[in-house]
Write a protein that holds these residues in place. Structure first.
Motif, PDB file in Angstrom:
ATOM      1  N   THR A   1       0.735  -1.288  -0.212  1.00  0.00           N
ATOM      2  CA  THR A   1      -0.001  -0.051   0.131  1.00  0.00           C
ATOM      3  C   THR A   1       0.613   1.163   0.236  1.00  0.00           C
ATOM      4  OG1 THR A   1      -0.169  -0.280   2.450  1.00  0.00           O
ATOM      5  CG2 THR A   1      -2.092  -1.164   1.221  1.00  0.00           C
ATOM      6  N   HIS A   2       2.126   1.068   0.043  1.00  0.00           N
ATOM      7  CA  HIS A   2       2.934   2.402  -0.233  1.00  0.00           C
ATOM      8  C   HIS A   2       2.800   3.053  -1.524  1.00  0.00           C
ATOM      9  CE1 HIS A   2       6.597   4.740  -0.014  1.00  0.00           C
ATOM     10  NE2 HIS A   2       6.771   4.445  -1.107  1.00  0.00           N
ATOM     11  N   ARG A   3       2.596   4.403  -1.286  1.00  0.00           N
ATOM     12  CA  ARG A   3       2.398   5.287  -2.364  1.00  0.00           C
ATOM     13  C   ARG A   3       3.620   6.286  -2.492  1.00  0.00           C
ATOM     14  NH1 ARG A   3      -3.938   6.611  -1.220  1.00  0.00           N
ATOM     15  NH2 ARG A   3      -3.605   7.671  -3.324  1.00  0.00           N
TER      16      ARG A   3
ATOM     17  N   LEU B   1      10.884   1.575  -5.791  1.00  0.00           N
ATOM     18  CA  LEU B   1      10.969   2.691  -5.009  1.00  0.00           C
ATOM     19  C   LEU B   1      10.737   2.459  -3.762  1.00  0.00           C
ATOM     20  CD1 LEU B   1       8.716   5.333  -7.176  1.00  0.00           C
ATOM     21  CD2 LEU B   1      11.351   4.944  -7.154  1.00  0.00           C
ATOM     22  N   LEU B   2      10.391   1.169  -3.185  1.00  0.00           N
ATOM     23  CA  LEU B   2       9.934   0.828  -1.726  1.00  0.00           C
ATOM     24  C   LEU B   2      11.425   1.292  -1.032  1.00  0.00           C
ATOM     25  CD1 LEU B   2       8.061  -2.432  -1.819  1.00  0.00           C
ATOM     26  CD2 LEU B   2       7.290   0.088  -1.349  1.00  0.00           C
ATOM     27  N   PRO B   3      11.431   1.613   0.278  1.00  0.00           N
ATOM     28  CA  PRO B   3      12.586   2.005   0.963  1.00  0.00           C
ATOM     29  C   PRO B   3      12.981   0.477   1.429  1.00  0.00           C
ATOM     30  CG  PRO B   3      10.551   3.121   1.899  1.00  0.00           C
ATOM     31  CD  PRO B   3      10.058   2.280   0.718  1.00  0.00           C
TER      32      PRO B   3
ATOM     33  N   TYR C   1     -11.789   2.002 -12.298  1.00  0.00           N
ATOM     34  CA  TYR C   1     -11.723   3.103 -13.403  1.00  0.00           C
ATOM     35  C   TYR C   1     -12.309   4.357 -12.928  1.00  0.00           C
ATOM     36  CZ  TYR C   1     -12.148   5.848 -17.606  1.00  0.00           C
ATOM     37  OH  TYR C   1     -12.044   6.889 -18.628  1.00  0.00           O
ATOM     38  N   GLY C   2     -11.543   5.467 -12.593  1.00  0.00           N
ATOM     39  CA  GLY C   2     -12.035   6.651 -12.176  1.00  0.00           C
ATOM     40  C   GLY C   2     -11.762   6.909 -10.853  1.00  0.00           C
ATOM     41  N   HIS C   3     -10.956   5.975  -9.791  1.00  0.00           N
ATOM     42  CA  HIS C   3     -10.851   6.382  -8.694  1.00  0.00           C
ATOM     43  C   HIS C   3      -9.997   7.397  -8.222  1.00  0.00           C
ATOM     44  CE1 HIS C   3     -11.739   1.884  -6.875  1.00  0.00           C
ATOM     45  NE2 HIS C   3     -12.857   2.471  -7.625  1.00  0.00           N
ATOM     46  N   ASP C   4     -10.408   8.066  -7.320  1.00  0.00           N
ATOM     47  CA  ASP C   4      -9.611   9.118  -6.773  1.00  0.00           C
ATOM     48  C   ASP C   4      -8.520   8.555  -5.797  1.00  0.00           C
ATOM     49  OD1 ASP C   4     -10.782   8.897  -4.541  1.00  0.00           O
ATOM     50  OD2 ASP C   4     -12.245  10.695  -4.618  1.00  0.00           O
ATOM     51  N   ALA C   5      -7.533   9.717  -5.343  1.00  0.00           N
ATOM     52  CA  ALA C   5      -6.583   9.254  -4.600  1.00  0.00           C
ATOM     53  C   ALA C   5      -6.957   8.396  -2.917  1.00  0.00           C
ATOM     54  CB  ALA C   5      -5.819  10.475  -4.036  1.00  0.00           C
ATOM     55  N   ALA C   6      -8.121   8.905  -2.510  1.00  0.00           N
ATOM     56  CA  ALA C   6      -8.719   8.698  -1.322  1.00  0.00           C
ATOM     57  C   ALA C   6      -9.217   7.133  -1.637  1.00  0.00           C
ATOM     58  CB  ALA C   6      -9.796   9.587  -0.833  1.00  0.00           C
ATOM     59  N   THR C   7      -9.812   6.981  -2.654  1.00  0.00           N
ATOM     60  CA  THR C   7     -10.252   5.586  -2.970  1.00  0.00           C
ATOM     61  C   THR C   7      -9.347   4.609  -3.184  1.00  0.00           C
ATOM     62  OG1 THR C   7     -12.308   6.620  -3.965  1.00  0.00           O
ATOM     63  CG2 THR C   7     -12.156   4.390  -4.314  1.00  0.00           C
ATOM     64  N   VAL C   8      -8.159   4.885  -3.866  1.00  0.00           N
ATOM     65  CA  VAL C   8      -7.128   4.110  -4.197  1.00  0.00           C
ATOM     66  C   VAL C   8      -6.478   3.708  -2.811  1.00  0.00           C
ATOM     67  CG1 VAL C   8      -4.736   4.165  -5.139  1.00  0.00           C
ATOM     68  CG2 VAL C   8      -6.587   4.962  -6.466  1.00  0.00           C
ATOM     69  N   GLY C   9      -6.491   4.504  -1.853  1.00  0.00           N
ATOM     70  CA  GLY C   9      -6.061   4.165  -0.532  1.00  0.00           C
ATOM     71  C   GLY C   9      -6.667   2.867   0.244  1.00  0.00           C
ATOM     72  N   LYS C  10      -8.084   2.676  -0.101  1.00  0.00           N
ATOM     73  CA  LYS C  10      -8.753   1.818   0.439  1.00  0.00           C
ATOM     74  C   LYS C  10      -8.508   0.278   0.151  1.00  0.00           C
ATOM     75  CE  LYS C  10     -12.618   5.080   1.334  1.00  0.00           C
ATOM     76  NZ  LYS C  10     -13.909   5.482   0.859  1.00  0.00           N
ATOM     77  N   VAL C  11      -7.575   0.244  -0.738  1.00  0.00           N
ATOM     78  CA  VAL C  11      -7.194  -1.141  -1.265  1.00  0.00           C
ATOM     79  C   VAL C  11      -5.942  -1.501  -0.493  1.00  0.00           C
ATOM     80  CG1 VAL C  11      -6.533  -2.700  -3.192  1.00  0.00           C
ATOM     81  CG2 VAL C  11      -8.162  -0.824  -3.575  1.00  0.00           C
ATOM     82  N   ARG C  12      -6.304  -2.183   0.503  1.00  0.00           N
ATOM     83  CA  ARG C  12      -5.291  -2.962   1.611  1.00  0.00           C
ATOM     84  C   ARG C  12      -5.541  -4.299   1.900  1.00  0.00           C
ATOM     85  NH1 ARG C  12      -1.372  -0.860   4.877  1.00  0.00           N
ATOM     86  NH2 ARG C  12      -0.928  -2.043   6.681  1.00  0.00           N
ATOM     87  N   VAL C  13      -4.699  -5.158   1.089  1.00  0.00           N
ATOM     88  CA  VAL C  13      -4.677  -6.692   1.121  1.00  0.00           C
ATOM     89  C   VAL C  13      -3.646  -7.226   1.138  1.00  0.00           C
ATOM     90  CG1 VAL C  13      -7.280  -6.900   0.199  1.00  0.00           C
ATOM     91  CG2 VAL C  13      -5.133  -7.022  -1.245  1.00  0.00           C
ATOM     92  N   PRO C  14      -3.477  -8.396   1.729  1.00  0.00           N
ATOM     93  CA  PRO C  14      -2.101  -9.501   1.633  1.00  0.00           C
ATOM     94  C   PRO C  14      -1.841  -9.826   0.186  1.00  0.00           C
ATOM     95  CG  PRO C  14      -3.826 -10.606   2.517  1.00  0.00           C
ATOM     96  CD  PRO C  14      -4.585  -9.277   2.411  1.00  0.00           C
ATOM     97  N   ALA C  15      -0.451  -9.936  -0.059  1.00  0.00           N
ATOM     98  CA  ALA C  15      -0.035 -10.432  -1.178  1.00  0.00           C
ATOM     99  C   ALA C  15      -0.639 -11.636  -1.803  1.00  0.00           C
ATOM    100  CB  ALA C  15       1.514 -10.651  -1.177  1.00  0.00           C
ATOM    101  N   ASN C  16      -0.898 -12.730  -0.695  1.00  0.00           N
ATOM    102  CA  ASN C  16      -1.522 -14.165  -1.185  1.00  0.00           C
ATOM    103  C   ASN C  16      -3.067 -13.696  -1.558  1.00  0.00           C
ATOM    104  OD1 ASN C  16      -2.446 -13.278   1.438  1.00  0.00           O
ATOM    105  ND2 ASN C  16      -2.809 -15.466   1.790  1.00  0.00           N
TER     106      ASN C  16
END
Length: 165
Positions: free
Chosen positions: A31-33, A162-164, A84-99
């Motif tokens: 979820t890093h941006r 780009l991840l730290p 499609y058309g998601h704004d920055a706040a909505t993008v931030g709601k996708v938080r799920v594990p890799a698997n």
């Protein structure tokens, strides 16, 4: 090489890039941006998979894979939302594990390959969307999905870089 082999290879390349971008990352990393308006790896992979799922199911005349996965994701989006058309706040709601991301992507990929492995050269000229001028053919729609998915998968790979450390 047949059309089916070409399409199967193209969708396989998407899967390879997706796995390379996602495997081994934590939810925080996914979820890093890199900026407040940037997309995260999690959102990019969810979105590209939703587009593939939606568009291929439509041209194949089958159900999407998403309904079997939506509850596991627990996202506050409608059942037909593809990002499609998601704004920055909505993008931030996708938080799920890799698997979970990879599971949904792999299930969608399997259904995609099942469909495209049977596509013939003659099928590619079939009109699948008359809302456009000129109308969209199966070949154009599938190429559009490949192009969009590869771009987003590449973006996810870039964000991973780009991840730290």
């Amino acid at each position: 090489m047949t059309s089916a082999e070409l399409l199967t290879d193209a969708f396989g390349r998407i899967k390879e890039v997706v796995h390379g971008a996602v495997e081994g990352l934590t939810e925080d990393q996914l979820t890093h941006r890199p900026g407040p308006e940037a997309n995260s790896i999690a959102w990019l992979v969810w979105h590209l998979t939703r587009i593939q799922d939606d568009h291929v199911a439509d041209v194949a005349g089958t159900e999407e894979t998403w309904p079997a996965w939506a509850d596991r994701f627990g996202l506050p989006f409608g059942p037909h939302d593809t990002g499609y058309g998601h704004d920055a706040a909505t993008v931030g709601k996708v938080r799920v594990p890799a698997n979970l991301l990879l599971g949904y992507h792999d299930a969608t990929h399997a259904r995609t390959v099942e469909y495209v492995s049977g596509v013939t050269d003659d099928d590619l000229g079939r009109i699948v969307d008359e809302r456009w001028d000129p109308p969209v053919t199966l070949g154009v729609r599938l190429l559009s999905v490949v192009s969009d998915d590869l771009q987003h998968a590449g973006q996810a790979a870039f964000v991973r870089g780009l991840l730290p450390r």
